[in-house]
Design a protein around this motif. Structure first.
Motif, short mmCIF file in Angstrom:
data_model
loop_
_atom_site.label_atom_id
_atom_site.label_comp_id
_atom_site.label_asym_id
_atom_site.label_seq_id
_atom_site.Cartn_x
_atom_site.Cartn_y
_atom_site.Cartn_z
N ARG A 161 0.82 -1.21 0.00
CA ARG A 161 0.00 0.00 0.00
C ARG A 161 0.86 1.26 0.00
O ARG A 161 2.05 1.22 0.31
CB ARG A 161 -0.92 0.00 1.22
N SER A 162 0.23 2.37 -0.32
CA SER A 162 0.96 3.64 -0.36
C SER A 162 1.37 4.12 1.02
O SER A 162 2.18 5.03 1.14
CB SER A 162 0.11 4.72 -1.06
N ASP A 163 0.84 3.49 2.09
CA ASP A 163 1.26 3.84 3.44
C ASP A 163 2.33 2.88 3.97
O ASP A 163 2.57 2.79 5.17
CB ASP A 163 0.06 3.87 4.41
N THR B 186 10.95 8.12 -0.75
CA THR B 186 11.06 6.67 -0.91
C THR B 186 12.52 6.22 -0.94
O THR B 186 13.44 7.03 -0.85
CB THR B 186 10.40 6.23 -2.23
N ARG C 138 0.69 9.06 -5.51
CA ARG C 138 2.07 8.65 -5.80
C ARG C 138 2.46 7.52 -4.87
O ARG C 138 2.48 7.67 -3.65
CB ARG C 138 3.03 9.83 -5.62
N HIS C 139 2.75 6.38 -5.44
CA HIS C 139 3.04 5.19 -4.65
C HIS C 139 4.56 5.05 -4.46
O HIS C 139 5.33 5.35 -5.38
CB HIS C 139 2.49 3.96 -5.39
#
Length: 529
Positions: free
Chosen positions: A84-86, A292, A514-515
């Motif tokens: 997930r993006s989190d 990231t 935005r992942h």
């Protein structure tokens, strides 16, 4: 969640995991056993979106080596686990899992009610078929074999007898030959998208036979031009809000991406970099960004480059001549954080703090002279885009400032990607993986499928196996510290920064977040009526 798992997780939470590991590794050990999958969408609007993104060939997913491949295919074929993006793991085609305390046994529970686009039920047998394919070391470009090495018989290069066990129609068990804490994280990566059990029988090319469990069908696919996903009825996850998703390939020049967005030809761009971030911020658009472990690696290949690249003094000299903070500021507009030349970062739960790299051009020249390589000219190759090219230019300028002779070669996408692992001296962008040890196994292990440096060290390989086996975070971090030091002492790479990733899109497009690993989750997207 089963009672036994709760007791097990309480022990893990108090004894094994530091706080920063609970998000990334908690899911691995069972914390994500209850799915948060949204079965229906708040928006029932229909319509489609057009996005700028490279459109690349789509053959065997286990051989995918670019996120863009996964983004198109993911509309049709899905992962067992979603990242997930989190930064957490979510059961997807699995409904949950349990892992033994030693990380030697994984019980995987297949989500009930899932069907293929052909109408056939999705079962444990389909998952077993995919695991067996992933465990085939003989398959060309199969990076999943490295991720699944704890299931593979070293003698046969295939799944070890008894390693993949069917318990019932919806359940299977993985019996590893050695502990491996990275299995769940590996199931989220784009080469792990699940193909139909007739995939190989029907030719082994995804774009030619796009059967999947996902919410879309692959309506068209022309590499270098466009790919279109059309909504299909009967998706197990509910009704998606978009009728179609169209990807258009506008080449590498970000100016063309901005022009298309400004003209209303696209609803969003895949990525915004460098000075274009500020430019698009000034337009009536939505910006989405995340810090990231995506990065760029500048490396000498000791197998394909000059003989001098086999000398660690030459490789260390190249790293000593470059100031990573300057590269971040001038090459990536300061939009990230400084890295330390070993490809493991503070955002990785297995990271070890070992200090920052030294910048010493004088020492660099001394090492080159000692190695007899003072007069060597280095040809630095990069992709011809905005930020890869700019970063390589800054590295080249710093090497020249130190007195090192450098020439530049800038290649268009097709030429660069075709030989990206074999360029003698080049810069390559790398996506984030949830765990640092995953990156080391893929890129720097002797048998790593994406090893672009030629680095091969038995002690390093043994260290990776040890790190993968350690459930205890403190022990694993100490192993990682030694692996990180080995890469620096070897001069394996210049790895100057960790990237903050950005993209921009029209306000009417919702859910296009935005992942951290560049994934597109089409089921979460919608457009305002």
């Amino acid at each position: 969640m089963h009672e036994r798992s709760n007791v097990h997780l309480n022990r893990l939470g108090s004894r094994l995991f530091r706080r920063r590991e609970l998000l990334a590794l908690g899911g691995t050990m069972g914390l994500a056993a209850m799915s948060r999958l949204r079965q229906t969408h708040a928006s029932e609007t229909r319509g489609g979106v057009t996005l700028q993104m490279r459109v690349m060939p789509l053959e065997d997913p286990r051989g995918f080596d670019w996120s863009e491949m996964g983004n198109i295919a993911r509309g049709v074929i899905e992962p067992l686990v979603r990242y997930r993006s989190d930064f957490t793991f979510e059961p997807w085609l699995l409904s949950g899992w349990e892992v033994s305390e030693t990380a030697e046994t994984y019980v995987l529970r297949v989500r009930p009610g899932v069907t293929w686009s052909t109408g056939e039920p999705f079962t444990a047998d389909d998952v077993i078929y995919n695991f067996e394919r992933w465990c085939d070391r003989t398959a060309p470009a199969n990076s999943m074999a490295t991720r699944m090495s704890s299931l593979i018989d070293p003698g046969t290069g295939r799944a070890q007898s008894g390693a993949i066990e069917r318990l019932d129609r919806q359940t299977l068990r993985l019996n590893l030959r050695r502990p491996d804490i990275s299995i769940i994280a590996s199931l989220t990566d784009y080469p792990a998208l699940i193909v139909h059990p007739r995939f190989d029988a029907e030719g082994g090319v995804f774009s030619a036979a796009p059967i999947g469990t996902g919410p879309y069908t692959l309506a068209s696919h022309i590499p270098g031009v466009e790919a279109r996903l059309d909504r299909r009825l009967g998706w197990w996850g509910g009704s998606v809000a978009l009728d179609h998703v169209l990807y258009v390939d506008l080449g590498e020049n970000p100016f063309e991406h901005v022009r298309a967005l400004d003209a209303g030809e696209v609803d969003g761009v895949y990525e915004t970099t460098g000075a274009y971030v500020e430019l698009l911020d000034d337009m009536d658009l939505v910006r989405s960004d995340v810090l990231t472990a995506a990065t760029l690696v500048c490396r000498a290949n000791r197998e394909t480059g000059p003989n001098a690249y086999s000398d660690p003094r030459v490789r260390r000299a190249l790293a000593l001549a470059v100031d990573n903070e300057t590269v971040l500021e001038l090459g990536y507009a300061g939009l990230g954080t400084v890295a330390a030349n070993h490809h493991v970062g503070p955002m990785h739960p297995d990271y070890a703090e070992i200090g920052t790299p030294r910048h010493d051009p004088g020492a660099a020249i001394g090492l080159l002279a000692e190695a007899g390589a003072r007069g060597l000219t280095h040809e630095l190759t990069s992709l011809d885009d905005e930020w890869n090219r700019a970063t390589a230019d800054v590295i080249a300028a710093q090497l020249r400032d130190a007195g090192i002779q450098v020439e530049r070669q800038i290649l268009a996408g097709g030429r660069f990607w075709r030989d990206w692992q074999r360029h003698p001296f080049s810069c390559t962008e790398w996506n984030m993986r949830p765990l640092g040890v995953q990156v080391l196994a893929l890129a720097y292990a002797s048998s790593g499928p994406w090893n672009e440096t030629g680095f091969a060290n038995t002690a390093f390989d043994e260290g990776i196996a040890e790190a993968l086996s350690q459930v205890d975070g403190d022990v694993r971090s100490s192993v990682m510290a030694e692996l990180q030091r080995m890469l620096i002492e070897d001069g394996t790479m210049i790895q100057p920064f960790w990237r903050r990733l950005f993209h921009h899109h029209r306000r009417a497009l919702r859910g296009y977040v935005r992942h951290p690993t560049n994934e597109h989750h089409h089921d979460l997207w919608s457009v305002d009526a």
